[in-house]
Design a protein around this motif. Structure first.
Motif, short mmCIF file in Angstrom:
data_model
loop_
_atom_site.label_atom_id
_atom_site.label_comp_id
_atom_site.label_asym_id
_atom_site.label_seq_id
_atom_site.Cartn_x
_atom_site.Cartn_y
_atom_site.Cartn_z
N TYR A 44 0.83 -1.20 0.00
CA TYR A 44 0.00 0.00 0.00
C TYR A 44 0.87 1.26 0.00
O TYR A 44 0.60 2.21 -0.74
N ARG A 45 1.91 1.26 0.83
CA ARG A 45 2.79 2.43 0.91
C ARG A 45 3.50 2.67 -0.43
O ARG A 45 3.59 3.80 -0.90
N ASN A 46 3.97 1.61 -1.06
CA ASN A 46 4.62 1.75 -2.36
C ASN A 46 3.64 2.21 -3.43
O ASN A 46 3.98 3.02 -4.29
N LEU A 47 2.41 1.71 -3.37
CA LEU A 47 1.39 2.16 -4.32
C LEU A 47 1.06 3.63 -4.12
O LEU A 47 0.82 4.36 -5.09
N GLN A 48 1.04 4.08 -2.86
CA GLN A 48 0.79 5.49 -2.59
C GLN A 48 1.90 6.37 -3.15
O GLN A 48 1.64 7.45 -3.69
#
Length: 133
Positions: free
Chosen positions: A28-32
């Motif tokens: 999720y953090r990388n996608l953000q």
């Protein structure tokens, strides 16, 4: 890379599994981060899809694969080598002499193609996780 290869909207859990990440929160953090850069977009269902392929220094997109640019140079030298050999074969079949400079040219092309392709293979290989017993 995973989003490009899949080619369809996926959620953080799918990215975690497909990219071998440790948890959905890491995905999720990388996608953000990718969303903030404008590389991916989020649909109404919370899934992410690639908006545009990011350019990376030293790499070139070939379809859905990211290839080291050394591959292109290696294949260029390989093509030149094939042309040189095509020019050399008639001379060898007819028994006519071949200039020393031409042999040097062929050797240089072989070495250049080998170096570029070897470097491309090294860039392409992924380090394997070693487990200690």
């Amino acid at each position: 890379m995973y989003l490009v290869k899949v080619g369809k909207p996926v959620g953080p859990r799918d990215v975690m599994r497909g990219a071998n990440l440790s948890s959905p929160s890491v995905a999720y953090r990388n996608l953000q981060k990718l969303l903030d850069l404008g590389v991916v977009v989020k649909d109404d269902y919370g899934n992410y899809v690639v908006k545009e392929k990011a350019n990376m220094k030293g790499y070139v997109w070939v379809g859905k694969s990211l290839m080291p640019s050394f591959v292109i140079f290696g294949f260029i030298f390989l093509g030149i080598l094939i042309a040189e050999i095509a020019l050399l074969i008639p001379h060898l079949l007819l028994g006519s002499s071949v200039e020393e400079a031409f042999w040097l040219w062929i050797i240089t092309t072989v070495v250049s193609a080998a170096l570029f392709l070897f470097t491309a293979v090294r860039f392409r290989m992924k380090p394997k996780n070693q487990t200690e017993n």
